[in-house]
Write a protein that holds these residues in place. Structure first.
Motif, PDB file in Angstrom:
ATOM      1  N   ALA A  11      39.050  29.366  35.690  1.00 60.17           N
ATOM      2  CA  ALA A  11      38.163  30.439  35.229  1.00 60.17           C
ATOM      3  C   ALA A  11      37.506  31.139  36.416  1.00 60.17           C
ATOM      4  O   ALA A  11      37.456  32.373  36.480  1.00 60.17           O
ATOM      5  CB  ALA A  11      37.102  29.869  34.282  1.00 60.17           C
ATOM      6  N   ALA A  12      37.030  30.350  37.359  1.00 57.99           N
ATOM      7  CA  ALA A  12      36.320  30.935  38.507  1.00 57.99           C
ATOM      8  C   ALA A  12      37.261  31.757  39.382  1.00 57.99           C
ATOM      9  O   ALA A  12      36.847  32.718  40.032  1.00 57.99           O
ATOM     10  CB  ALA A  12      35.668  29.820  39.334  1.00 57.99           C
ATOM     11  N   THR A  13      38.547  31.416  39.392  1.00 58.93           N
ATOM     12  CA  THR A  13      39.502  32.068  40.292  1.00 58.93           C
ATOM     13  C   THR A  13      40.269  33.207  39.621  1.00 58.93           C
ATOM     14  O   THR A  13      40.479  34.259  40.217  1.00 58.93           O
ATOM     15  CB  THR A  13      40.527  31.025  40.813  1.00 58.93           C
ATOM     16  OG1 THR A  13      39.814  29.874  41.232  1.00 58.93           O
ATOM     17  CG2 THR A  13      41.333  31.589  41.969  1.00 58.93           C
ATOM     18  N   ALA A  14      40.697  32.990  38.373  1.00 68.57           N
ATOM     19  CA  ALA A  14      41.637  33.938  37.745  1.00 68.57           C
ATOM     20  C   ALA A  14      40.985  34.854  36.709  1.00 68.57           C
ATOM     21  O   ALA A  14      41.647  35.759  36.199  1.00 68.57           O
ATOM     22  CB  ALA A  14      42.784  33.160  37.098  1.00 68.57           C
ATOM     23  N   TRP A  15      39.724  34.633  36.359  1.00 74.00           N
ATOM     24  CA  TRP A  15      39.028  35.504  35.400  1.00 74.00           C
ATOM     25  C   TRP A  15      38.151  36.494  36.138  1.00 74.00           C
ATOM     26  O   TRP A  15      37.535  36.100  37.136  1.00 74.00           O
ATOM     27  CB  TRP A  15      38.150  34.668  34.472  1.00 74.00           C
ATOM     28  CG  TRP A  15      38.885  33.893  33.432  1.00 74.00           C
ATOM     29  CD1 TRP A  15      40.235  33.885  33.176  1.00 74.00           C
ATOM     30  CD2 TRP A  15      38.291  32.981  32.480  1.00 74.00           C
ATOM     31  NE1 TRP A  15      40.506  33.023  32.127  1.00 74.00           N
ATOM     32  CE2 TRP A  15      39.332  32.458  31.690  1.00 74.00           C
ATOM     33  CE3 TRP A  15      36.986  32.551  32.231  1.00 74.00           C
ATOM     34  CZ2 TRP A  15      39.105  31.533  30.660  1.00 74.00           C
ATOM     35  CZ3 TRP A  15      36.752  31.647  31.218  1.00 74.00           C
ATOM     36  CH2 TRP A  15      37.798  31.153  30.437  1.00 74.00           C
ATOM     37  N   PRO A  16      38.002  37.731  35.633  1.00 75.21           N
ATOM     38  CA  PRO A  16      38.765  38.294  34.524  1.00 75.21           C
ATOM     39  C   PRO A  16      40.234  38.458  34.888  1.00 75.21           C
ATOM     40  O   PRO A  16      40.540  38.822  36.016  1.00 75.21           O
ATOM     41  CB  PRO A  16      38.118  39.667  34.309  1.00 75.21           C
ATOM     42  CG  PRO A  16      37.026  39.799  35.304  1.00 75.21           C
ATOM     43  CD  PRO A  16      37.062  38.658  36.232  1.00 75.21           C
ATOM     44  N   GLY A  17      41.109  38.218  33.910  1.00 79.03           N
ATOM     45  CA  GLY A  17      42.534  38.366  34.175  1.00 79.03           C
ATOM     46  C   GLY A  17      43.389  37.774  33.078  1.00 79.03           C
ATOM     47  O   GLY A  17      42.876  37.164  32.142  1.00 79.03           O
ATOM     48  N   PRO A  18      44.721  37.944  33.219  1.00 71.38           N
ATOM     49  CA  PRO A  18      45.659  37.579  32.142  1.00 71.38           C
ATOM     50  C   PRO A  18      45.980  36.086  32.075  1.00 71.38           C
ATOM     51  O   PRO A  18      47.144  35.695  32.139  1.00 71.38           O
ATOM     52  CB  PRO A  18      46.893  38.411  32.481  1.00 71.38           C
ATOM     53  CG  PRO A  18      46.852  38.548  33.966  1.00 71.38           C
ATOM     54  CD  PRO A  18      45.383  38.604  34.339  1.00 71.38           C
ATOM     55  N   LEU A  19      44.935  35.256  31.962  1.00 68.05           N
ATOM     56  CA  LEU A  19      45.114  33.806  31.920  1.00 68.05           C
ATOM     57  C   LEU A  19      44.212  33.214  30.831  1.00 68.05           C
ATOM     58  O   LEU A  19      43.009  33.487  30.813  1.00 68.05           O
ATOM     59  CB  LEU A  19      44.729  33.187  33.266  1.00 68.05           C
ATOM     60  CG  LEU A  19      44.811  31.660  33.253  1.00 68.05           C
ATOM     61  CD1 LEU A  19      46.204  31.198  33.630  1.00 68.05           C
ATOM     62  CD2 LEU A  19      43.781  31.037  34.180  1.00 68.05           C
ATOM     63  N   THR A  20      44.829  32.414  29.953  1.00 76.80           N
ATOM     64  CA  THR A  20      44.085  31.718  28.896  1.00 76.80           C
ATOM     65  C   THR A  20      44.070  30.237  29.216  1.00 76.80           C
ATOM     66  O   THR A  20      45.111  29.680  29.571  1.00 76.80           O
ATOM     67  CB  THR A  20      44.775  31.956  27.532  1.00 76.80           C
ATOM     68  OG1 THR A  20      44.725  33.351  27.241  1.00 76.80           O
ATOM     69  CG2 THR A  20      44.094  31.170  26.406  1.00 76.80           C
ATOM     70  N   VAL A  21      42.887  29.603  29.105  1.00 75.20           N
ATOM     71  CA  VAL A  21      42.834  28.146  29.279  1.00 75.20           C
ATOM     72  C   VAL A  21      42.576  27.489  27.928  1.00 75.20           C
ATOM     73  O   VAL A  21      41.738  27.957  27.146  1.00 75.20           O
ATOM     74  CB  VAL A  21      41.750  27.691  30.297  1.00 75.20           C
ATOM     75  CG1 VAL A  21      42.125  28.129  31.701  1.00 75.20           C
ATOM     76  CG2 VAL A  21      40.367  28.179  29.920  1.00 75.20           C
ATOM     77  N   ILE A  22      43.334  26.427  27.644  1.00 74.48           N
ATOM     78  CA  ILE A  22      43.063  25.605  26.462  1.00 74.48           C
ATOM     79  C   ILE A  22      42.079  24.522  26.895  1.00 74.48           C
ATOM     80  O   ILE A  22      42.340  23.799  27.864  1.00 74.48           O
ATOM     81  CB  ILE A  22      44.354  24.952  25.911  1.00 74.48           C
ATOM     82  CG1 ILE A  22      45.441  26.006  25.667  1.00 74.48           C
ATOM     83  CG2 ILE A  22      44.052  24.155  24.638  1.00 74.48           C
ATOM     84  CD1 ILE A  22      45.156  27.014  24.609  1.00 74.48           C
TER      85      ILE A  22
END
Ligand code: TXA
Ligand code: MG
Length: 311
Positions: free
Chosen positions: A83-94
């Motif tokens: 979250a800290a690295t790839a957000w905002p962006g096209p990545l969803t974490v479960i």
């Protein structure tokens, strides 16, 4: 990025979300069909409008990376790092679902998919609504995702309430394929759906091994047949193979954007929809090389070409 949004549209959309209505919102990946994720009645309408089985979980969209622990207090260190690295962006974490999110949004699961979209209209909408926003792709279940507001209209206009639900036009989606989904509740973490954030990137962000999906299908994108147009899709490895196959296949068209994989991703679903509108019977798609975004394009093409098991 084209943005035809005017202030009044955003205000109407915020009011719609707050009163339990639906909003078609642009994201950087595909258009989403958004509702207040804390409102079970609004969530039920998403399933009804999409024709989606109620046990298929939705992705919940947050306004800011810092909101992760508010909605998923038990998110692992891996989830927090992504979250800290790839957000905002096209990545969803479960992640494990926090109690403030109702079970309906997760199809009854104890886990939930979260992401912060990079699209300015989506972020403004979520921030101003003041609630997390559940949003699956704004298409009928099993069909290809919409990357323009006209695609949303073609799929859902008759199912939405023209007076109360809102369609926000943010122009064509700049990425064009759905977010990468990473299940951070298993060890090693698993990439359940390929997207613009690649396995290699996830691995380098986390500094650990990353696995492909295993175990029972958790994402509908994990079903063999999904993301499919009405026409048949045949896959080939080169333009020469495409030409040869086309010569023997009446009613066929070649789709080959393999020289520019970002464009391939951006235009993929629009090309599939156009082929259907033009009455193409067989779409012969040249696979891009398996690197970077090429993985996601190959994944969607492979699913579109699989024997049809769902509508
Ligand atoms: O790019 C995207 O992710 C777009 C935009 C609108 O954000 N959304 C999207 O949502 O693709 P949807 O509902 O079409 O796909 C969500 C995928 C499904 O395959 C679902 O099964 C999976 O995410 N998913 C959601 N929650 C999950 C969970 N708790 N465990 C496993 N998979 C989950
Ligand atoms: Mg979808």
């Amino acid at each position: 990025m084209t943005q035809r949004l005017v202030r009044g549209d955003l205000d109407r959309a915020v009011a719609a979300l707050r009163s339990g209505r639906l909003v078609a919102m642009p994201t950087e990946t595909v258009y989403g069909l958004a509702a207040d994720a804390t409102n079970p009645a609004a969530i039920a309408r998403i399933f009804e409008v999409k024709g989606r089985p109620a046990d298929h979980p939705l992705i919940v969209h947050l306004a800011d990376p810092e909101d992760l622990l508010t909605w998923a207090p038990d998110a692992s260190v891996h989830a927090q790092t992504l979250a800290a690295t790839a957000w905002p962006g096209p990545l969803t974490v479960i992640v494990p679902r926090g109690e403030r999110l109702p079970p309906q949004v997760a199809g009854g699961r104890h886990t939930v998919g979260l992401r912060v979209p990079a699209h300015p209209i989506a972020r403004a909408l979520i921030r101003e609504a003041g609630v997390p926003v559940a949003a699956p792709s704004a298409n009928r279940f099993g069909a290809v995702s919409p990357t323009t507001i006209d695609h949303v209209r073609a799929d859902l206009a008759g199912r939405l309430d023209a007076d109360l639900d809102v369609l926000l036009d943010g122009g064509p989606c700049p990425v064009g394929v759905e977010s990468t989904i990473v299940d951070t509740t298993v060890e090693p973490v698993q990439v359940l759906r390929a997207g613009a954030v690649t396995d290699v990137q996830v691995q380098s962000i986390l500094g650990t091994d990353v696995a492909g999906p295993s175990g029972p299908a958790r994402a509908s994108g994990m079903l063999a047949s999904h993301y499919a147009p009405d026409c048949q899709v045949r896959l080939v490895d080169s333009p020469d193979d495409a030409a040869a196959l086309r010569a023997g296949t009446p009613g066929s068209r070649i789709l080959d954007l393999s020289a520019d994989v970002a464009k391939y991703a951006r235009d993929l679903y629009a090309e599939m929809r156009q082929a259907d509108r033009d009455g193409v019977r067989t779409l012969i798609a040249v696979l891009p090389s398996p690197a970077g975004l090429g993985h996601a394009v190959r994944d969607r093409l492979t699913k579109a070409a699989a024997p049809r098991t769902i509508g």
